[in-house]
Design an enzyme around this catalytic site. Structure first.
Site, PDB file in Angstrom:
ATOM      1  N   ASN A   1      53.550  31.327  27.461  1.00  0.00           N
ATOM      2  CA  ASN A   1      53.079  30.633  28.283  1.00  0.00           C
ATOM      3  C   ASN A   1      53.071  31.035  29.959  1.00  0.00           C
ATOM      4  OD1 ASN A   1      54.500  28.796  29.320  1.00  0.00           O
ATOM      5  ND2 ASN A   1      52.740  26.782  28.473  1.00  0.00           N
TER       6      ASN A   1
ATOM      7  N   ASP B   1      51.276  28.609  23.534  1.00  0.00           N
ATOM      8  CA  ASP B   1      51.852  27.103  24.177  1.00  0.00           C
ATOM      9  C   ASP B   1      53.150  26.905  22.887  1.00  0.00           C
ATOM     10  OD1 ASP B   1      52.373  24.894  25.022  1.00  0.00           O
ATOM     11  OD2 ASP B   1      51.551  24.814  26.598  1.00  0.00           O
TER      12      ASP B   1
ATOM     13  N   TYR C   1      53.087  30.148  12.500  1.00  0.00           N
ATOM     14  CA  TYR C   1      53.806  30.506  11.713  1.00  0.00           C
ATOM     15  C   TYR C   1      53.830  32.185  11.829  1.00  0.00           C
ATOM     16  CZ  TYR C   1      55.545  31.545   7.125  1.00  0.00           C
ATOM     17  OH  TYR C   1      56.389  32.053   6.322  1.00  0.00           O
TER      18      TYR C   1
ATOM     19  N   LEU D   1      63.406  28.368  23.910  1.00  0.00           N
ATOM     20  CA  LEU D   1      64.192  28.806  25.234  1.00  0.00           C
ATOM     21  C   LEU D   1      62.973  27.630  26.131  1.00  0.00           C
ATOM     22  CD1 LEU D   1      66.688  30.753  24.679  1.00  0.00           C
ATOM     23  CD2 LEU D   1      66.203  31.242  26.630  1.00  0.00           C
TER      24      LEU D   1
ATOM     25  N   TYR E   1      62.399  15.432  31.689  1.00  0.00           N
ATOM     26  CA  TYR E   1      63.421  16.883  31.544  1.00  0.00           C
ATOM     27  C   TYR E   1      64.469  16.091  30.395  1.00  0.00           C
ATOM     28  CZ  TYR E   1      66.113  21.280  31.675  1.00  0.00           C
ATOM     29  OH  TYR E   1      66.874  22.619  31.830  1.00  0.00           O
TER      30      TYR E   1
ATOM     31  N   ARG F   1      66.065  26.514  42.623  1.00  0.00           N
ATOM     32  CA  ARG F   1      67.410  26.035  42.528  1.00  0.00           C
ATOM     33  C   ARG F   1      68.486  26.965  43.729  1.00  0.00           C
ATOM     34  NH1 ARG F   1      67.071  27.922  35.750  1.00  0.00           N
ATOM     35  NH2 ARG F   1      65.314  28.296  36.228  1.00  0.00           N
TER      36      ARG F   1
HETATM   37  N1  LIG Z   1      68.922  28.509  34.332  1.00  0.00           N
HETATM   38  C1  LIG Z   1      70.044  27.505  33.974  1.00  0.00           C
HETATM   39  O1  LIG Z   1      70.521  27.618  34.834  1.00  0.00           O
HETATM   40  C2  LIG Z   1      69.918  26.683  32.636  1.00  0.00           C
HETATM   41  C3  LIG Z   1      70.357  25.269  32.655  1.00  0.00           C
HETATM   42  C4  LIG Z   1      70.131  24.118  31.292  1.00  0.00           C
HETATM   43  C5  LIG Z   1      68.789  24.385  30.935  1.00  0.00           C
HETATM   44  N2  LIG Z   1      68.590  25.726  30.823  1.00  0.00           N
HETATM   45  C6  LIG Z   1      67.636  25.552  30.164  1.00  0.00           C
HETATM   46  O2  LIG Z   1      66.985  26.989  28.954  1.00  0.00           O
HETATM   47  C7  LIG Z   1      66.071  27.491  29.252  1.00  0.00           C
HETATM   48  C8  LIG Z   1      65.341  28.667  29.599  1.00  0.00           C
HETATM   49  O3  LIG Z   1      65.693  28.385  31.315  1.00  0.00           O
HETATM   50  P1  LIG Z   1      65.393  28.977  32.483  1.00  0.00           P
HETATM   51  O4  LIG Z   1      66.544  29.266  33.063  1.00  0.00           O
HETATM   52  O5  LIG Z   1      65.149  30.933  32.285  1.00  0.00           O
HETATM   53  O6  LIG Z   1      63.458  28.590  33.110  1.00  0.00           O
HETATM   54  P2  LIG Z   1      62.435  29.934  33.289  1.00  0.00           P
HETATM   55  O7  LIG Z   1      61.563  28.962  34.030  1.00  0.00           O
HETATM   56  O8  LIG Z   1      62.651  30.832  33.984  1.00  0.00           O
HETATM   57  O9  LIG Z   1      61.534  30.065  31.469  1.00  0.00           O
HETATM   58  C9  LIG Z   1      61.440  29.595  31.188  1.00  0.00           C
HETATM   59  C10 LIG Z   1      60.351  29.626  30.032  1.00  0.00           C
HETATM   60  O10 LIG Z   1      58.980  28.611  29.525  1.00  0.00           O
HETATM   61  C11 LIG Z   1      58.675  28.839  29.470  1.00  0.00           C
HETATM   62  N3  LIG Z   1      57.704  28.251  28.574  1.00  0.00           N
HETATM   63  C12 LIG Z   1      57.505  26.939  29.772  1.00  0.00           C
HETATM   64  N4  LIG Z   1      56.987  25.313  29.033  1.00  0.00           N
HETATM   65  C13 LIG Z   1      55.885  26.807  27.806  1.00  0.00           C
HETATM   66  C14 LIG Z   1      55.298  26.198  26.895  1.00  0.00           C
HETATM   67  N5  LIG Z   1      54.351  24.965  27.276  1.00  0.00           N
HETATM   68  N6  LIG Z   1      55.000  27.594  26.088  1.00  0.00           N
HETATM   69  C15 LIG Z   1      55.297  28.676  26.058  1.00  0.00           C
HETATM   70  N7  LIG Z   1      56.443  28.958  26.739  1.00  0.00           N
HETATM   71  C16 LIG Z   1      56.149  27.912  27.890  1.00  0.00           C
HETATM   72  C17 LIG Z   1      58.050  29.517  30.840  1.00  0.00           C
HETATM   73  O11 LIG Z   1      57.164  30.304  30.884  1.00  0.00           O
HETATM   74  C18 LIG Z   1      59.292  30.593  30.847  1.00  0.00           C
HETATM   75  O12 LIG Z   1      58.651  31.893  31.211  1.00  0.00           O
HETATM   76  C19 LIG Z   1      65.376  26.089  29.575  1.00  0.00           C
HETATM   77  O13 LIG Z   1      65.023  25.510  27.975  1.00  0.00           O
HETATM   78  C20 LIG Z   1      65.990  25.189  30.135  1.00  0.00           C
HETATM   79  O14 LIG Z   1      65.930  24.095  29.575  1.00  0.00           O
HETATM   80  C21 LIG Z   1      68.295  26.950  32.057  1.00  0.00           C
END
Ligand SMILES: NC(=O)c1ccc[n+]([C@@H]2O[C@H](COP(=O)([O-])OP(=O)(O)OC[C@H]3O[C@@H](n4cnc5c(N)ncnc54)[C@H](O)[C@@H]3O)[C@@H](O)[C@H]2O)c1
Length: 317
Positions: free
Chosen positions: A33, A57, A63, A72, A144, A185
């Protein structure tokens, strides 16, 4: 070749994963989203006939016939996930629920992106998967941390109750190209500040530790975990066990850039973990995986990315 759904595929890690899966010859459905992700991260994939973007979202049910799901979707940086905490916990829990329901319906496999935040501010160091954590359930990070803990519970209940094939990876700090320069970050903050000649912001005294994994190493672990035998469910810690203080990270970045920008100290945010380092014995043993990219090398590739972005945007990020 498989049909693979990647939720959060437009984000930092998701975009690298989509690229990797396309390179491996799979058909990829990227669901996002774009609340924190960016279409720019995946625009180069748009012309590939095997890449499909679903602007949707993860909280809404879906499905589709797929073989594998990588879940992710979730804002990952504190400023983003704290901006709308109710939405964050809904995304984490309901998103995982919807994707597990889908995996159950299509009899597919699901990799769930969990986090080192399930350990909270840990009393045990380094953190093995057997450690149950030290999380404040009502603090400002709980939307979170507890959202991710609840999602892990769902994964294991779907596995025990319905036999869904799950793979749970607990991701530790990861960095690299495609990070959002504004999501607060530490690696991207320092690099963007140093490239724009600003002082580096350190929260607390900078003595708190983190371990930093380069994105390519992490994506390799995701794919190995997805391809592992069905009895391998995790949770596995996925990250780089080399540990640095925040001040050491600042020094490395200044050193690579030959910059003598100053450092400003600000108060530590509530519930900020003092130390973080994964014990990756389980992932090493079961997946034959260890991170390969040293911090210096990964930082250089990340700096090049932000430098290009800065030049493209006329010096403003
Ligand atoms: N990067 C890190 O260091 C790290 C560490 C621990 C966990 N994670 C996990 O890895 C995953 C990806 O993280 P990232 O670093 O790429 O973060 P990011 O914010 O770049 O990516 C998350 C993505 O999810 C999408 N998103 C968020 N809510 C949504 C929803 N309701 N519906 C559809 N899409 C949605 C966002 O638009 C984004 O593109 C996450 O679940 C995060 O918790 C990342």
């Amino acid at each position: 070749m498989k049909k693979v759904l990647v939720t959060g595929g437009g984000g930092f890690l998701g975009s690298h994963l989509c690229q990797r899966l396309i390179n491996d010859g799979h058909t990829v459905f990227c669901l996002d989203n774009f609340i924190t992700g960016s279409e720019a991260n995946i625009e180069h994939l748009a012309d590939d006939g095997r890449f499909h973007l679903l602007k949707q979202d993860v909280i809404d049910k879906i499905y589709m016939e797929v073989d594998e799901i990588y879940n992710l979707a979730c804002p990952a940086s504190p400023p983003h996930y704290q901006a709308d905490p109710v939405r964050t916990i809904k995304t984490s829990f309901l998103g995982a629920l919807n994707m597990l329901e889908l995996a159950k319906q299509v009899k597919g496999k699901i990799f769930h992106a969990s986090t080192s935040e399930v350990y909270g501010d840990p009393d045990v160091h380094p953190q093995p998967e057997s450690y149950w954590g030290h999380v404040n359930p009502i603090g400002i990070r709980a939307c979170y941390d507890e959202g991710k803990r609840g999602a892990e519970t769902l994964c294991f209940d779907f596995h025990r109750q319905y036999g869904v094939k799950i793979k749970v990876g607990r991701i530790f700090n990861t960095y690299g190209p495609n990070m959002d320069p504004h999501d607060g970050r530490v690696v991207s903050n320092f690099i963007v500040q140093a490239l724009s000649g600003q002082a580096l912001t350190v929260y607390g005294n900078g003595g708190q530790t983190r371990s930093f994994c380069y994105c390519d190493d992490l994506i390799e672990a995701f794919v190995r975990m997805m391809n592992s035998p069905d009895d391998i469910t995790g949770p596995f810690n996925l990250g780089n066990p080399e540990e640095f203080t925040i001040l050491e990270l600042a020094e490395r970045i200044r050193g690579i850039l030959g910059s003598n920008c100053s450092i400003v100290f600000k108060p530590l945010p509530q519930d900020d973990p003092r130390q973080r380092r994964p014990d990756i014995s389980l992932a090493s043993e079961h997946l034959g995986w260890r991170p390969q990219v040293r911090l210096e090398e990964g930082l250089k590739m990340t700096i090049e990315y932000f430098d290009r972005l800065l030049s493209k945007q006329g010096g403003n990020i």
